[in-house]
Design a protein around this motif. Structure first.
Motif, PDB file in Angstrom:
ATOM      1  N   UNK A  18      78.999  21.533  -2.714  1.00  0.00           N
ATOM      2  CA  UNK A  18      79.831  20.342  -2.544  1.00  0.00           C
ATOM      3  C   UNK A  18      79.800  19.596  -3.888  1.00  0.00           C
ATOM      4  N   UNK A  19      79.641  18.288  -3.878  1.00  0.00           N
ATOM      5  CA  UNK A  19      79.601  17.591  -5.174  1.00  0.00           C
ATOM      6  C   UNK A  19      78.177  17.166  -5.504  1.00  0.00           C
ATOM      7  N   UNK A  20      77.217  17.936  -5.042  1.00  0.00           N
ATOM      8  CA  UNK A  20      75.803  17.592  -5.253  1.00  0.00           C
ATOM      9  C   UNK A  20      75.142  18.631  -6.157  1.00  0.00           C
ATOM     10  N   UNK A  21      74.112  18.186  -6.929  1.00  0.00           N
ATOM     11  CA  UNK A  21      73.284  19.182  -7.600  1.00  0.00           C
ATOM     12  C   UNK A  21      72.681  20.114  -6.538  1.00  0.00           C
ATOM     13  N   UNK A  22      72.305  21.320  -6.917  1.00  0.00           N
ATOM     14  CA  UNK A  22      71.786  22.281  -5.953  1.00  0.00           C
ATOM     15  C   UNK A  22      70.586  21.707  -5.206  1.00  0.00           C
ATOM     16  N   UNK A  23      70.620  21.671  -3.868  1.00  0.00           N
ATOM     17  CA  UNK A  23      69.412  21.274  -3.134  1.00  0.00           C
ATOM     18  C   UNK A  23      68.281  22.260  -3.456  1.00  0.00           C
ATOM     19  N   UNK A  24      67.061  21.748  -3.507  1.00  0.00           N
ATOM     20  CA  UNK A  24      65.936  22.625  -3.868  1.00  0.00           C
ATOM     21  C   UNK A  24      65.816  23.801  -2.905  1.00  0.00           C
ATOM     22  N   UNK A  25      66.050  23.559  -1.620  1.00  0.00           N
ATOM     23  CA  UNK A  25      65.917  24.642  -0.642  1.00  0.00           C
ATOM     24  C   UNK A  25      66.981  25.723  -0.823  1.00  0.00           C
ATOM     25  N   UNK A  26      68.055  25.406  -1.541  1.00  0.00           N
ATOM     26  CA  UNK A  26      69.100  26.398  -1.825  1.00  0.00           C
ATOM     27  C   UNK A  26      68.907  27.067  -3.179  1.00  0.00           C
ATOM     28  N   UNK A  27      67.824  26.699  -3.902  1.00  0.00           N
ATOM     29  CA  UNK A  27      67.525  27.424  -5.133  1.00  0.00           C
ATOM     30  C   UNK A  27      67.751  26.669  -6.420  1.00  0.00           C
ATOM     31  N   UNK A  28      67.530  25.345  -6.388  1.00  0.00           N
ATOM     32  CA  UNK A  28      67.671  24.537  -7.593  1.00  0.00           C
ATOM     33  C   UNK A  28      66.725  25.028  -8.676  1.00  0.00           C
ATOM     34  N   UNK A  29      67.078  24.803  -9.947  1.00  0.00           N
ATOM     35  CA  UNK A  29      68.353  24.233 -10.371  1.00  0.00           C
ATOM     36  C   UNK A  29      69.447  25.288 -10.595  1.00  0.00           C
ATOM     37  N   UNK A  30      69.057  26.565 -10.491  1.00  0.00           N
ATOM     38  CA  UNK A  30      69.966  27.635 -10.898  1.00  0.00           C
ATOM     39  C   UNK A  30      69.705  28.863 -10.042  1.00  0.00           C
ATOM     40  N   UNK A  31      70.729  29.332  -9.288  1.00  0.00           N
ATOM     41  CA  UNK A  31      70.539  30.531  -8.466  1.00  0.00           C
ATOM     42  C   UNK A  31      71.773  31.413  -8.598  1.00  0.00           C
ATOM     43  N   UNK A  32      71.545  32.685  -8.315  1.00  0.00           N
ATOM     44  CA  UNK A  32      72.624  33.657  -8.364  1.00  0.00           C
ATOM     45  C   UNK A  32      73.422  33.617  -7.061  1.00  0.00           C
ATOM     46  N   UNK A  33      74.734  33.888  -7.132  1.00  0.00           N
ATOM     47  CA  UNK A  33      75.536  34.095  -5.924  1.00  0.00           C
ATOM     48  C   UNK A  33      76.423  35.322  -6.155  1.00  0.00           C
ATOM     49  N   UNK A  34      76.182  36.354  -5.348  1.00  0.00           N
ATOM     50  CA  UNK A  34      76.978  37.591  -5.436  1.00  0.00           C
ATOM     51  C   UNK A  34      77.640  37.775  -4.068  1.00  0.00           C
ATOM     52  N   UNK A  35      78.872  37.280  -3.891  1.00  0.00           N
ATOM     53  CA  UNK A  35      79.407  37.084  -2.545  1.00  0.00           C
ATOM     54  C   UNK A  35      79.707  38.367  -1.780  1.00  0.00           C
ATOM     55  N   UNK A  36      79.801  39.515  -2.454  1.00  0.00           N
ATOM     56  CA  UNK A  36      80.114  40.746  -1.726  1.00  0.00           C
ATOM     57  C   UNK A  36      78.847  41.509  -1.329  1.00  0.00           C
ATOM     58  N   UNK A  37      77.692  40.956  -1.650  1.00  0.00           N
ATOM     59  CA  UNK A  37      76.419  41.606  -1.305  1.00  0.00           C
ATOM     60  C   UNK A  37      75.663  40.759  -0.284  1.00  0.00           C
ATOM     61  N   UNK A  38      74.738  41.392   0.448  1.00  0.00           N
ATOM     62  CA  UNK A  38      73.908  40.641   1.377  1.00  0.00           C
ATOM     63  C   UNK A  38      73.161  39.542   0.621  1.00  0.00           C
ATOM     64  N   UNK A  39      72.949  38.431   1.349  1.00  0.00           N
ATOM     65  CA  UNK A  39      72.438  37.201   0.732  1.00  0.00           C
ATOM     66  C   UNK A  39      71.141  37.353  -0.036  1.00  0.00           C
ATOM     67  N   UNK A  40      70.317  38.347   0.315  1.00  0.00           N
ATOM     68  CA  UNK A  40      69.025  38.430  -0.384  1.00  0.00           C
ATOM     69  C   UNK A  40      69.163  38.814  -1.844  1.00  0.00           C
ATOM     70  N   UNK A  41      70.350  39.365  -2.224  1.00  0.00           N
ATOM     71  CA  UNK A  41      70.572  39.654  -3.643  1.00  0.00           C
ATOM     72  C   UNK A  41      70.747  38.355  -4.444  1.00  0.00           C
ATOM     73  N   UNK A  42      71.133  37.271  -3.738  1.00  0.00           N
ATOM     74  CA  UNK A  42      71.445  35.994  -4.416  1.00  0.00           C
ATOM     75  C   UNK A  42      70.161  35.198  -4.633  1.00  0.00           C
TER      76      UNK A  42
END
Ligand code: MTE
Length: 307
Positions: free
Chosen positions: A200-224
């Motif tokens: 959204x318009x927020x810095x990455x929440x820590x529980x979502x992997x702040x400050x920097x996390x990978x997102x690979x949308x065509x792969x299962x979430x554990x790759x991210x």
């Protein structure tokens, strides 16, 4: 490219303390893009580019309240409860291996040289739940091009921070820490592959992997992989955490594939988080709906063998 903008944000601008400022800058900088994320022609343009889905995003509360981040515990609400202890400022990322400019890069410096944009992606966990997430981030390719990938490089490996004092899950030995992930270089360079710094318009929440996390949308979430502290360019496929834990259940590729079941459950359908108790499961799409963009990466490969 239409809908993209040069970021003048740096880390001090996007700490929670500076939320208001960061939101204003993000909105101002993004122009029609940020607004277009909710409705309007900007989103349609992005959809046409194949980057952003027009499905309704999950709420901020759903996305930041139902997480997998085993460093903070294995319960879905453990990360939201425990991740506040993670120190994310200062933060640096070691970039090493087959690159022209190896080094320890401060998060500020990384943000200074990339283009932030919003991408609304489907997100499909291997556990057969899914969400739609409006990420903010930059293409991993931007960063890799900046540090100069050398010709021998074929894979990219990632590692998460290991902080026993801040991460109560580390002493539990759920996995062989650090959490490790990897991509083939062409997957890493694909324009869908995002390094996310917010949602959204927020810095990455820590529980979502702040400050920097990978997102690979065509792969299962554990790759991210979340809260990344190291990126290495390699000439060989790197070991990855879930594959090391159970080779038979979690392959290196882990592309979303409704035709290849997990040994213990079907991958043909998924439960959208927040859909309510009685919501119908929805069919899982090949490559999580990104088949047009990514199928070409796997031409000639047996996707059952290379799961
Ligand atoms: N990264 C680290 N470091 N540790 C983890 O336990 N879990 C993975 C992935 N990245 C995980 C991780 C899994 S299984 C999923 S489904 C996603 O993060 C969940 O991301 P979310 O909590 O932002 O939805």
């Amino acid at each position: 490219m239409a809908g993209r903008y040069r970021s003048d944000l740096n880390w001090s601008d996007v700490t929670p303390k500076a939320d208001f400022l960061s939101r204003r800058r993000l909105m101002a900088g993004a122009g029609a893009l940020a607004v277009g994320a909710m409705a309007g022609p900007a989103m349609a343009t992005l959809s046409a580019n194949g980057f952003t889905t027009d499905e309704k995003p999950n709420s901020f509360e759903e996305i930041s309240g139902y997480n997998n981040f085993y460093e903070f515990g294995t319960g879905k609400d453990d990360p939201a409860r425990n991740a506040a202890a993670l120190t994310i400022d200062p933060w640096s990322v070691k970039i090493d291996g087959l690159v022209d400019k190896p080094g320890d890069y401060a998060f500020d410096d990384i943000l200074g040289g990339v283009t932030l944009e919003e991408r609304i992606y489907r997100f499909r966990c291997v556990e057969a739940w899914s969400m739609v997430v409006p990420w903010v981030g930059f293409e991993l390719a931007d960063l890799l091009n900046r540090v100069g990938v050398q010709s021998g490089a074929k894979y990219v490996a990632f590692e998460t921070a290991v902080r026993p004092d801040e991460m109560p899950g580390i002493s539990r030995g759920y996995l062989d820490w650090p959490y490790r992930e990897g991509l083939r270089l062409d997957e890493a360079m694909h324009p869908l592959t995002l390094m996310a710094t917010g949602l959204y318009d927020q810095p990455m929440p820590k529980q979502n992997g702040a400050p920097l996390r990978l997102v690979v949308p065509w792969k299962y979430g554990f790759k991210s992989i979340k809260s990344i502290v190291r990126i290495s360019l390699l000439d060989q496929e790197p070991p990855t955490s879930w594959n090391m834990a159970n080779r038979r259940e979690y392959g290196f590729y882990s592309n979303v594939n409704p035709e290849v079941d997990h040994p213990r459950w079907s991958q043909a359908s998924e439960r959208k988080v927040g859909g309510g108790l009685f919501a119908a499961r929805q069919p899982t799409l090949m490559f999580n709906g990104y088949e047009d963009q990514v199928a070409g990466l796997y031409t000639g490969m047996d996707l059952r063998q290379n799961f």
